[in-house]
Design an enzyme around this catalytic site. Sequence first.
Site, PDB file in Angstrom:
ATOM      1  N   LYS A  13      51.853  42.199  44.861  1.00  0.00           N
ATOM      2  CA  LYS A  13      51.475  40.862  44.350  1.00  0.00           C
ATOM      3  C   LYS A  13      50.922  40.958  42.919  1.00  0.00           C
ATOM      4  O   LYS A  13      51.330  40.221  42.035  1.00  0.00           O
ATOM      5  CB  LYS A  13      50.414  40.205  45.257  1.00  0.00           C
ATOM      6  CG  LYS A  13      50.803  40.090  46.710  1.00  0.00           C
ATOM      7  CD  LYS A  13      49.722  39.456  47.543  1.00  0.00           C
ATOM      8  CE  LYS A  13      48.449  40.256  47.678  1.00  0.00           C
ATOM      9  NZ  LYS A  13      48.558  41.525  48.427  1.00  0.00           N
ATOM     10  N   ARG A  88      44.112  33.191  51.777  1.00  0.00           N
ATOM     11  CA  ARG A  88      44.217  34.344  52.661  1.00  0.00           C
ATOM     12  C   ARG A  88      43.765  34.025  54.074  1.00  0.00           C
ATOM     13  O   ARG A  88      43.553  34.916  54.884  1.00  0.00           O
ATOM     14  CB  ARG A  88      43.304  35.444  52.118  1.00  0.00           C
ATOM     15  CG  ARG A  88      44.038  36.720  51.824  1.00  0.00           C
ATOM     16  CD  ARG A  88      42.997  37.672  51.344  1.00  0.00           C
ATOM     17  NE  ARG A  88      43.277  37.986  49.986  1.00  0.00           N
ATOM     18  CZ  ARG A  88      43.573  39.204  49.581  1.00  0.00           C
ATOM     19  NH1 ARG A  88      43.598  40.196  50.426  1.00  0.00           N
ATOM     20  NH2 ARG A  88      43.821  39.431  48.335  1.00  0.00           N
ATOM     21  N   ARG A 122      47.666  54.412  44.302  1.00  0.00           N
ATOM     22  CA  ARG A 122      47.550  53.448  43.192  1.00  0.00           C
ATOM     23  C   ARG A 122      46.402  53.874  42.274  1.00  0.00           C
ATOM     24  O   ARG A 122      45.381  54.383  42.718  1.00  0.00           O
ATOM     25  CB  ARG A 122      47.234  52.057  43.750  1.00  0.00           C
ATOM     26  CG  ARG A 122      46.823  51.082  42.655  1.00  0.00           C
ATOM     27  CD  ARG A 122      46.745  49.667  43.137  1.00  0.00           C
ATOM     28  NE  ARG A 122      45.932  49.501  44.314  1.00  0.00           N
ATOM     29  CZ  ARG A 122      45.903  48.387  45.028  1.00  0.00           C
ATOM     30  NH1 ARG A 122      46.644  47.360  44.686  1.00  0.00           N
ATOM     31  NH2 ARG A 122      45.130  48.297  46.088  1.00  0.00           N
ATOM     32  N   ARG A 154      40.434  52.356  43.155  1.00  0.00           N
ATOM     33  CA  ARG A 154      39.568  51.330  43.741  1.00  0.00           C
ATOM     34  C   ARG A 154      38.799  51.891  44.940  1.00  0.00           C
ATOM     35  O   ARG A 154      39.328  52.665  45.718  1.00  0.00           O
ATOM     36  CB  ARG A 154      40.429  50.142  44.205  1.00  0.00           C
ATOM     37  CG  ARG A 154      40.652  49.117  43.125  1.00  0.00           C
ATOM     38  CD  ARG A 154      41.659  48.065  43.472  1.00  0.00           C
ATOM     39  NE  ARG A 154      41.558  47.464  44.785  1.00  0.00           N
ATOM     40  CZ  ARG A 154      42.341  46.474  45.219  1.00  0.00           C
ATOM     41  NH1 ARG A 154      43.271  45.982  44.425  1.00  0.00           N
ATOM     42  NH2 ARG A 154      42.192  45.982  46.425  1.00  0.00           N
ATOM     43  N   ARG A 165      42.160  46.662  56.209  1.00  0.00           N
ATOM     44  CA  ARG A 165      42.718  45.538  55.438  1.00  0.00           C
ATOM     45  C   ARG A 165      44.038  45.057  56.046  1.00  0.00           C
ATOM     46  O   ARG A 165      44.313  43.862  56.092  1.00  0.00           O
ATOM     47  CB  ARG A 165      42.923  45.957  53.971  1.00  0.00           C
ATOM     48  CG  ARG A 165      41.605  46.002  53.200  1.00  0.00           C
ATOM     49  CD  ARG A 165      41.693  46.845  51.942  1.00  0.00           C
ATOM     50  NE  ARG A 165      42.652  46.380  50.964  1.00  0.00           N
ATOM     51  CZ  ARG A 165      43.106  47.124  49.951  1.00  0.00           C
ATOM     52  NH1 ARG A 165      42.671  48.362  49.790  1.00  0.00           N
ATOM     53  NH2 ARG A 165      43.956  46.632  49.099  1.00  0.00           N
TER      54      ARG A 165
HETATM   55  P1  AP5 Z   1      49.939  46.041  43.757  1.00  0.00           P
HETATM   56  O1  AP5 Z   1      50.781  45.191  42.875  1.00  0.00           O
HETATM   57  O2  AP5 Z   1      48.621  46.494  43.218  1.00  0.00           O
HETATM   58  O3  AP5 Z   1      49.807  45.382  45.204  1.00  0.00           O
HETATM   59  P2  AP5 Z   1      48.969  44.144  45.720  1.00  0.00           P
HETATM   60  O4  AP5 Z   1      49.836  43.371  46.649  1.00  0.00           O
HETATM   61  O5  AP5 Z   1      48.374  43.401  44.564  1.00  0.00           O
HETATM   62  O6  AP5 Z   1      47.894  44.932  46.569  1.00  0.00           O
HETATM   63  P3  AP5 Z   1      46.310  44.810  46.691  1.00  0.00           P
HETATM   64  O7  AP5 Z   1      45.861  46.030  47.419  1.00  0.00           O
HETATM   65  O8  AP5 Z   1      45.664  44.532  45.356  1.00  0.00           O
HETATM   66  O9  AP5 Z   1      46.215  43.569  47.578  1.00  0.00           O
HETATM   67  P4  AP5 Z   1      45.017  43.131  48.382  1.00  0.00           P
HETATM   68  O10 AP5 Z   1      45.463  41.781  48.732  1.00  0.00           O
HETATM   69  O11 AP5 Z   1      44.628  43.988  49.523  1.00  0.00           O
HETATM   70  O12 AP5 Z   1      43.772  43.303  47.343  1.00  0.00           O
HETATM   71  P5  AP5 Z   1      43.011  42.256  46.426  1.00  0.00           P
HETATM   72  O13 AP5 Z   1      42.602  42.933  45.203  1.00  0.00           O
HETATM   73  O14 AP5 Z   1      43.747  40.971  46.338  1.00  0.00           O
HETATM   74  O15 AP5 Z   1      50.822  47.306  44.156  1.00  0.00           O
HETATM   75  C1  AP5 Z   1      50.280  48.333  44.965  1.00  0.00           C
HETATM   76  C2  AP5 Z   1      50.754  49.708  44.449  1.00  0.00           C
HETATM   77  O16 AP5 Z   1      52.158  49.836  44.687  1.00  0.00           O
HETATM   78  C3  AP5 Z   1      50.563  49.915  42.950  1.00  0.00           C
HETATM   79  O17 AP5 Z   1      50.262  51.257  42.738  1.00  0.00           O
HETATM   80  C4  AP5 Z   1      51.928  49.555  42.331  1.00  0.00           C
HETATM   81  O18 AP5 Z   1      52.180  50.281  41.140  1.00  0.00           O
HETATM   82  C5  AP5 Z   1      52.881  49.992  43.452  1.00  0.00           C
HETATM   83  N1  AP5 Z   1      54.031  49.103  43.593  1.00  0.00           N
HETATM   84  C6  AP5 Z   1      54.088  47.763  43.405  1.00  0.00           C
HETATM   85  N2  AP5 Z   1      55.330  47.301  43.660  1.00  0.00           N
HETATM   86  C7  AP5 Z   1      56.068  48.396  44.037  1.00  0.00           C
HETATM   87  C8  AP5 Z   1      57.424  48.551  44.441  1.00  0.00           C
HETATM   88  N3  AP5 Z   1      58.276  47.515  44.522  1.00  0.00           N
HETATM   89  N4  AP5 Z   1      57.837  49.801  44.747  1.00  0.00           N
HETATM   90  C9  AP5 Z   1      56.977  50.872  44.678  1.00  0.00           C
HETATM   91  N5  AP5 Z   1      55.684  50.776  44.300  1.00  0.00           N
HETATM   92  C10 AP5 Z   1      55.243  49.542  43.989  1.00  0.00           C
HETATM   93  O19 AP5 Z   1      41.714  41.963  47.337  1.00  0.00           O
HETATM   94  C11 AP5 Z   1      40.753  42.971  47.542  1.00  0.00           C
HETATM   95  C12 AP5 Z   1      39.659  42.449  48.461  1.00  0.00           C
HETATM   96  O20 AP5 Z   1      39.032  41.283  47.884  1.00  0.00           O
HETATM   97  C13 AP5 Z   1      40.124  41.976  49.856  1.00  0.00           C
HETATM   98  O21 AP5 Z   1      40.250  43.042  50.770  1.00  0.00           O
HETATM   99  C14 AP5 Z   1      38.980  41.013  50.226  1.00  0.00           C
HETATM  100  O22 AP5 Z   1      37.837  41.724  50.623  1.00  0.00           O
HETATM  101  C15 AP5 Z   1      38.682  40.339  48.882  1.00  0.00           C
HETATM  102  N6  AP5 Z   1      39.482  39.131  48.695  1.00  0.00           N
HETATM  103  C16 AP5 Z   1      40.482  38.922  47.803  1.00  0.00           C
HETATM  104  N7  AP5 Z   1      40.986  37.693  47.924  1.00  0.00           N
HETATM  105  C17 AP5 Z   1      40.288  37.080  48.906  1.00  0.00           C
HETATM  106  C18 AP5 Z   1      40.351  35.793  49.522  1.00  0.00           C
HETATM  107  N8  AP5 Z   1      41.247  34.869  49.154  1.00  0.00           N
HETATM  108  N9  AP5 Z   1      39.480  35.529  50.521  1.00  0.00           N
HETATM  109  C19 AP5 Z   1      38.567  36.425  50.923  1.00  0.00           C
HETATM  110  N10 AP5 Z   1      38.458  37.671  50.396  1.00  0.00           N
HETATM  111  C20 AP5 Z   1      39.313  37.993  49.402  1.00  0.00           C
END
Ligand code: AP5
Length: 211
Positions: A13, A88, A122, A154, A165
């Site tokens: 994402k 989410r 990552r 991270r 997660r």
């Molecule tokens: P990346 O693009 O970083 O993936 P992502 O989907 O953004 O993954 P996240 O781990 O950031 O998602 P998340 O939803 O768990 O975390 P967030 O920060 O939102 O890609 C991942 C890796 O793969 C990278 O190394 C990239 O280079 C590689 N990659 C990408 N595409 C690829 C491909 N096609 N092929 C191969 N490799 C690839 O949230 C963190 C925390 O914040 C949550 O756990 C929660 O505690 C809190 N939080 C966030 N939003 C909310 C909400 N709305 N409500 C409540 N709590 C929330």
Amino acid sequence: MKIALFGPPGAGKGTQSRLISDKFSIPSISMGDLLRAEVRKGTVLGKEAKTFMDGGQLVPDSVVIGMLRDRLQGGDCDGGFILDGFPRAISQASVLDEFVKLDAVINLSVADRFLIPRITERRMCPCGTAYHLIFNPPITPGICDDCGQKLYQRDDDTKETVLKRLEVYSKQTKPVLEFYREKGVLREIDGNKSIACIRRALIEILNSLPR
Ligand code: AP5
């Protein structure tokens, strides 16, 4: 163009959202990045959020909904935006729907077996760019191509927290897909493909949306 990128942790994402933001000149709004900025500043909100984030749990709605409302009031959102990581939970989707009608919610579906290695290998830049040690490495190891800052891992990217997660995603977040399917705005992309392939599919969908 008001869209949300949807998918499990590690689906890509953040990666795609930043690419699309550049291409269409609309801001990418990552709830995870907003929360991590509060953690870095050491605010009361950041301290509260960190406990949930480190445990792989969702931060309470009372925190994230207010943050999102404030961010959407930024003048840069007038021409549209891409949400990454919001909504989410059904509760978040319902509240969002009261003040924003999304044009599309794009689900990046990725097989579970790919998600853990994507996350544990990552590396992040403080500027928000995500790298991967194998699939998307920086030109100079440990250094961001875009801004030259040092990359870090991270705190919630350990295998143990990732498993939590993924469980939270399955129980609390995945049901949101039905919410948007019923509204007729859900689109699907095969997120198992390469970053470039997914970007092309995403651009095709965005270009097909009515303006
Ligand atoms: P990346 O693009 O970083 O993936 P992502 O989907 O953004 O993954 P996240 O781990 O950031 O998602 P998340 O939803 O768990 O975390 P967030 O920060 O939102 O890609 C991942 C890796 O793969 C990278 O190394 C990239 O280079 C590689 N990659 C990408 N595409 C690829 C491909 N096609 N092929 C191969 N490799 C690839 O949230 C963190 C925390 O914040 C949550 O756990 C929660 O505690 C809190 N939080 C966030 N939003 C909310 C909400 N709305 N409500 C409540 N709590 C929330």
